[in-house]
Scaffold this motif. Structure first.
Motif, PDB file in Angstrom:
ATOM      1  N   CYS A  79       0.815  -1.217   0.000  1.00 16.64           N
ATOM      2  CA  CYS A  79       0.000   0.000   0.000  1.00 16.64           C
ATOM      3  C   CYS A  79       0.851   1.271   0.000  1.00 16.64           C
ATOM      4  O   CYS A  79       0.309   2.365  -0.195  1.00 16.64           O
ATOM      5  CB  CYS A  79      -0.908   0.008   1.224  1.00 16.64           C
ATOM      6  SG  CYS A  79      -2.093  -1.350   1.231  1.00 16.64           S
ATOM      7  N   LEU A 132      -5.430   3.442  -4.189  1.00 16.98           N
ATOM      8  CA  LEU A 132      -5.758   2.483  -3.139  1.00 16.98           C
ATOM      9  C   LEU A 132      -7.196   1.995  -3.235  1.00 16.98           C
ATOM     10  O   LEU A 132      -7.539   0.950  -2.707  1.00 16.98           O
ATOM     11  CB  LEU A 132      -5.519   3.102  -1.759  1.00 16.98           C
ATOM     12  CG  LEU A 132      -4.057   3.382  -1.436  1.00 16.98           C
ATOM     13  CD1 LEU A 132      -3.945   4.401  -0.316  1.00 16.98           C
ATOM     14  CD2 LEU A 132      -3.331   2.096  -1.095  1.00 16.98           C
ATOM     15  N   LEU A 186      -6.820  -2.354  -2.436  1.00 18.30           N
ATOM     16  CA  LEU A 186      -5.791  -2.392  -1.398  1.00 18.30           C
ATOM     17  C   LEU A 186      -6.313  -1.791  -0.095  1.00 18.30           C
ATOM     18  O   LEU A 186      -6.078  -2.339   0.981  1.00 18.30           O
ATOM     19  CB  LEU A 186      -4.534  -1.663  -1.867  1.00 18.30           C
ATOM     20  CG  LEU A 186      -3.739  -2.387  -2.948  1.00 18.30           C
ATOM     21  CD1 LEU A 186      -2.631  -1.488  -3.497  1.00 18.30           C
ATOM     22  CD2 LEU A 186      -3.162  -3.693  -2.429  1.00 18.30           C
ATOM     23  N   LEU A 187      -7.048  -0.689  -0.191  1.00 20.90           N
ATOM     24  CA  LEU A 187      -7.622  -0.085   1.011  1.00 20.90           C
ATOM     25  C   LEU A 187      -8.596  -1.059   1.681  1.00 20.90           C
ATOM     26  O   LEU A 187      -8.587  -1.226   2.906  1.00 20.90           O
ATOM     27  CB  LEU A 187      -8.324   1.230   0.666  1.00 20.90           C
ATOM     28  CG  LEU A 187      -8.963   1.999   1.821  1.00 20.90           C
ATOM     29  CD1 LEU A 187      -7.968   2.285   2.932  1.00 20.90           C
ATOM     30  CD2 LEU A 187      -9.590   3.291   1.296  1.00 20.90           C
ATOM     31  N   LEU A 190      -6.338   5.783   3.711  1.00 20.75           N
ATOM     32  CA  LEU A 190      -5.363   4.811   4.180  1.00 20.75           C
ATOM     33  C   LEU A 190      -4.863   5.115   5.589  1.00 20.75           C
ATOM     34  O   LEU A 190      -4.692   4.197   6.387  1.00 20.75           O
ATOM     35  CB  LEU A 190      -4.180   4.713   3.207  1.00 20.75           C
ATOM     36  CG  LEU A 190      -3.145   3.643   3.550  1.00 20.75           C
ATOM     37  CD1 LEU A 190      -3.766   2.247   3.522  1.00 20.75           C
ATOM     38  CD2 LEU A 190      -1.957   3.727   2.620  1.00 20.75           C
ATOM     39  N   ARG A 223      -1.591  -4.302  -6.912  1.00 22.66           N
ATOM     40  CA  ARG A 223      -0.503  -3.322  -7.012  1.00 22.66           C
ATOM     41  C   ARG A 223       0.127  -3.368  -8.403  1.00 22.66           C
ATOM     42  O   ARG A 223       0.421  -2.328  -9.000  1.00 22.66           O
ATOM     43  CB  ARG A 223       0.544  -3.589  -5.930  1.00 22.66           C
ATOM     44  CG  ARG A 223       1.719  -2.628  -5.930  1.00 22.66           C
ATOM     45  CD  ARG A 223       1.281  -1.214  -5.561  1.00 22.66           C
ATOM     46  NE  ARG A 223       2.331  -0.247  -5.783  1.00 22.66           N
ATOM     47  CZ  ARG A 223       2.944   0.422  -4.811  1.00 22.66           C
ATOM     48  NH1 ARG A 223       2.625   0.219  -3.543  1.00 22.66           N
ATOM     49  NH2 ARG A 223       3.866   1.299  -5.104  1.00 22.66           N
TER      50      ARG A 223
END
Length: 175
Positions: A36, A44, A56-57, A100, A166
């Motif tokens: 992250c 994110l 990702l978040l 984040l 990612r």
């Protein structure tokens, strides 16, 4: 060398069972944080591939919920609410106002609390599962050893997801 070039702690090649489990869990926690790092909020929040809405978040929030569930609810028997609200019990749903920094703070708080709860416990000590969890496991309780192995597995699986997300965002792969 005690850490990888990117700063993650390297699990020892030889250690007792408890130290080995804790170090692999810490390695996988650091891997998710690494996946992250350096991204903007909109990155994110970018979903992996249709039809998945995984981000990702969302993974950070989910792992905060996973930490809370296994160490507080299951192992310690505490009655704690979902960290991100009762309508988001798995943590994956995103809110416009939560970025984040907030999600990471909640996740880190859950990690610290879990460490506190298991610090003096034996790997053979057990926690109680919910009826739903017990139906999947086949038993009403699990040892701390089982929980820690499961947590390593959970992080490893989701770190694979994080790696793919990612890579889609900015081409960074591996780790």
């Amino acid at each position: 060398m005690t850490s990888t070039p990117d700063g993650r702690p390297i699990p020892p090649a030889h250690a007792g069972e408890r130290a080995m489990l804790e170090s692999w869990l810490d390695f996988h926690r650091a891997t998710l944080a690494l996946k992250c790092s350096g991204l903007k909020d909109d990155q994110l929040r970018l979903a992996s591939v249709a039809p998945s809405s995984m981000t990702l978040l969302g993974l950070v929030q989910h792992m905060a919920e996973v930490e809370r569930n296994w160490f507080q609810r299951v192992f310690a028997g505490q009655d704690v609410h979902a960290a991100f609200g009762e309508s988001n019990v798995d943590g994956f749903a995103l809110e416009d106002g939560r970025g984040l920094d907030e999600a990471m703070a909640v996740w880190q708080t859950e990690i610290v609390r879990g460490r506190e709860l298991i610090a003096a416990a034996s790997l053979d000590d057990s926690g109680r599962l919910s009826e739903q969890e017990a139906s999947h496991v086949g038993d009403g309780g699990v040892s701390l050893r089982w929980i820690m192995v499961h947590m390593i597995e959970e992080y490893a699986r989701h770190n694979g997801h994080a790696d793919l997300i990612r890579e889609r965002i900015d081409g960074v792969a591996g780790a």
